[in-house]
Design an enzyme around this catalytic site. Structure first.
Site, mmCIF file in Angstrom:
data_model
loop_
_atom_site.group_PDB
_atom_site.id
_atom_site.type_symbol
_atom_site.label_atom_id
_atom_site.label_comp_id
_atom_site.label_asym_id
_atom_site.label_seq_id
_atom_site.Cartn_x
_atom_site.Cartn_y
_atom_site.Cartn_z
ATOM 1 N N ARG A 56 0.642 -1.270 0.095
ATOM 2 C CA ARG A 56 -0.527 -0.184 0.309
ATOM 3 C C ARG A 56 1.186 0.869 -0.324
ATOM 4 O O ARG A 56 0.895 2.242 -0.518
ATOM 5 C CB ARG A 56 -0.838 0.047 1.152
ATOM 6 C CG ARG A 56 -1.992 1.312 1.294
ATOM 7 C CD ARG A 56 -2.944 1.469 2.072
ATOM 8 N NE ARG A 56 -2.545 0.510 2.693
ATOM 9 C CZ ARG A 56 -2.378 0.691 4.501
ATOM 10 N NH1 ARG A 56 -1.704 2.002 4.398
ATOM 11 N NH2 ARG A 56 -1.975 -0.455 4.995
ATOM 12 N N TYR A 109 -15.822 17.298 -15.256
ATOM 13 C CA TYR A 109 -16.392 15.547 -15.159
ATOM 14 C C TYR A 109 -17.169 16.342 -13.597
ATOM 15 O O TYR A 109 -17.077 15.998 -12.785
ATOM 16 C CB TYR A 109 -14.850 15.444 -14.702
ATOM 17 C CG TYR A 109 -15.494 13.341 -14.702
ATOM 18 C CD1 TYR A 109 -16.088 13.020 -15.342
ATOM 19 C CD2 TYR A 109 -15.185 12.792 -13.147
ATOM 20 C CE1 TYR A 109 -16.910 12.102 -14.926
ATOM 21 C CE2 TYR A 109 -15.370 11.540 -12.913
ATOM 22 C CZ TYR A 109 -16.106 10.968 -13.649
ATOM 23 O OH TYR A 109 -16.901 9.762 -13.710
ATOM 24 N N ASP A 180 -7.051 19.164 -14.414
ATOM 25 C CA ASP A 180 -7.144 17.609 -14.878
ATOM 26 C C ASP A 180 -6.687 17.086 -16.061
ATOM 27 O O ASP A 180 -6.825 18.467 -16.897
ATOM 28 C CB ASP A 180 -8.354 17.280 -13.993
ATOM 29 C CG ASP A 180 -9.040 16.707 -14.758
ATOM 30 O OD1 ASP A 180 -8.210 15.321 -15.523
ATOM 31 O OD2 ASP A 180 -10.115 15.456 -14.287
ATOM 32 N N LYS A 205 -8.480 5.979 -19.120
ATOM 33 C CA LYS A 205 -8.590 7.058 -20.387
ATOM 34 C C LYS A 205 -7.947 6.947 -21.394
ATOM 35 O O LYS A 205 -7.628 6.091 -21.785
ATOM 36 C CB LYS A 205 -9.121 8.751 -20.488
ATOM 37 C CG LYS A 205 -10.549 8.731 -19.166
ATOM 38 C CD LYS A 205 -11.523 7.663 -19.724
ATOM 39 C CE LYS A 205 -12.642 8.529 -19.119
ATOM 40 N NZ LYS A 205 -12.506 7.748 -16.931
HETATM 41 N N1 PLP Z 1 -10.838 13.188 -14.642
HETATM 42 C C1 PLP Z 1 -11.458 13.405 -16.412
HETATM 43 C C2 PLP Z 1 -12.293 14.160 -16.934
HETATM 44 C C3 PLP Z 1 -12.910 11.979 -16.166
HETATM 45 O O1 PLP Z 1 -13.593 11.565 -17.794
HETATM 46 C C4 PLP Z 1 -13.207 11.769 -15.584
HETATM 47 C C5 PLP Z 1 -13.483 10.068 -15.352
HETATM 48 O O2 PLP Z 1 -14.360 10.000 -16.595
HETATM 49 C C6 PLP Z 1 -12.627 11.460 -14.941
HETATM 50 C C7 PLP Z 1 -11.696 12.649 -14.108
HETATM 51 C C8 PLP Z 1 -12.142 10.469 -13.321
HETATM 52 O O3 PLP Z 1 -11.840 9.198 -13.690
HETATM 53 P P1 PLP Z 1 -12.113 7.592 -12.890
HETATM 54 O O4 PLP Z 1 -13.322 7.279 -13.862
HETATM 55 O O5 PLP Z 1 -10.461 7.082 -13.836
HETATM 56 O O6 PLP Z 1 -11.926 7.673 -11.814
#
Ligand code: PLP
Length: 385
Positions: A56, A109, A180, A205
């Site tokens: 961990r 998001y 992000d 992604k």
């Molecule tokens: N940030 C963005 C721009 C996203 O599109 C997503 C998920 O779609 C996330 C964060 C969250 O990622 P995760 O689904 O891997 O937890």
């Protein structure tokens, strides 16, 4: 495992995606890092710095990916791998002092916005929503803020922020900047090199790229911030499994090829859709008339592989398009080799300012003509032409 010193500096990101995080070159050594399945390590006495003790806290199976992503983002430090993108987002938001204000894009998001709402509801922080493309409005909202949260382009509206100006303005009032970078990928922009304090990714992604893992990452150049993110991961425990980490590194090797192909296809589809009789609006920063075009052309390498379409006829027609495609996959998520689409407002949690007929398309690496034929046919079927 760190092989960076062997490389001449200045390698392009496309090369780094292939070369970084390999085992040292030695006669008989494997070309790829092994997967180590062990929750604990032989250890006695006081552990030395960096010594592996318990999975961990850190394991060698994460490190190649962490080093590779760190180099791709131009960071002085390796990335920190998390069990999901949201785990990385949560770690980044933990940097906000209790009661601090976070300035966030009104379109971002939806689960990141949901987490911010939850934190606000229990008094941990307060949230100010802005149009991230409206630089003046963002700068105006920054006074007294503890953190500026940026998505650029935003999910799903594809608004493009003036990142260098926003970083300078946020730092001018003592606010941290977290970006992000999921949509742009480090091939499109490297926010840490522009002075951002934290970068997060949904590795799920583009970085992993095959819709077979859920993972996240956070990066910081500053030693104290990096240590806080690491401590958050260790005590909250949202860690990656070793096989997922290995798959993510395998996916990362082809990042440049996938992104190059999918964003060229996205631009071509956007161009054709803009002239389609069954389409009311197309959003893609590659289009000269798109609100984000000039800024993306100036600040990003490439325009990304997500585009948004509003078919004529409203949400029922948009749903019919999703029901009529045969090649495109009706699915959430994005950044996989397969092209997918969804109507974002099918979620009650999506922002009401996202048009209810907006389809978000994630363009994969299939043949552009096959993708076009399928989409064109689905639009015709959905609009009864
Ligand atoms: N940030 C963005 C721009 C996203 O599109 C997503 C998920 O779609 C996330 C964060 C969250 O990622 P995760 O689904 O891997 O937890």
């Amino acid at each position: 495992m760190n092989d960076t010193s062997e490389h001449p500096i200045g390698l392009s990101p496309a090369t780094l995606a292939v070369t970084a995080g390999r085992p040292p070159r030695a006669q008989g050594a494997p070309v790829n890092p092994p997967i180590v399945l062990s929750s604990t390590y032989v250890s006695q006495g006081v552990p030395g710095p960096g010594e592996l003790v318990y999975t961990r806290s850190g394991t060698e199976t994460w490190r190649p990916f962490e080093e590779a992503l760190g180099q791709l983002e131009g960071s002085a430090r390796p990335a920190l791998l998390f069990g999901s993108g949201m785990a990385a987002v949560a770690a980044a938001l933990s940097l906000v002092p209790t009661g601090g204000t976070v300035v966030v894009p009104r379109h971002a998001y939806q689960v990141s916005l949901g987490l911010l709402d939850e934190l606000e509801a229990r008094g941990a922080l307060s949230v100010t929503r802005v149009d991230i493309a409206d630089t003046e409005a963002v700068v105006g909202a920054l006074s007294g803020a503890a953190m500026l949260w940026v998505e650029t382009p935003t999910n799903p509206m594809l608004e493009v922020a003036d990142l260098p100006v926003l970083v300078a303005a946020a730092h001018g009032v003592g606010a941290l900047v977290a970006v992000d970078n999921t949509f742009a990928t480090p091939l499109g922009q490297r926010p840490l090199t522009l002075g951002a304090d934290v970068v997060v990714h949904s590795v799920t992604k583009y970085l992993a790229g095959h819709s077979d893992v859920v993972l996240g990452a956070a990066l910081a150049d500053d030693e104290t911030i990096h240590a806080r993110l690491l401590a958050h991961r260790t005590v909250h425990g949202a860690i990656a499994g070793p096989f997922e980490a290995w798959l993510a590194l395998r996916g990362l090797r082809t990042l440049a090829l996938r992104v190059e192909r999918s964003q060229a296809t996205a631009a071509e589809l956007a161009r054709r859709l803009a002239d389609h009789p069954d389409v009311a609006e197309v959003r893609h920063p590659s289009l000269p008339g798109d609100p984000g075009h000039r800024r993306a052309a100036r600040l990003m390498e490439g325009f990304g592989s997500i585009l948004c379409v509003r078919p004529t006829g409203g949400p029922a027609v948009a749903d019919a398009v999703v029901g009529a495609v045969r090649l495109w996959v009706p699915a959430t998520s994005l950044g996989g080799v397969e092209s997918s689409l969804e109507r974002r407002r099918r979620y009650s949690t999506e922002s009401p300012t996202v048009p209810d007929d907006l389809l978000r398309l994630s363009v994969g690496i299939e043949d552009v003509e096959d993708l076009w034929s399928d989409l064109d046919a689905a639009l015709r079927v959905a609009t009864n032409r």
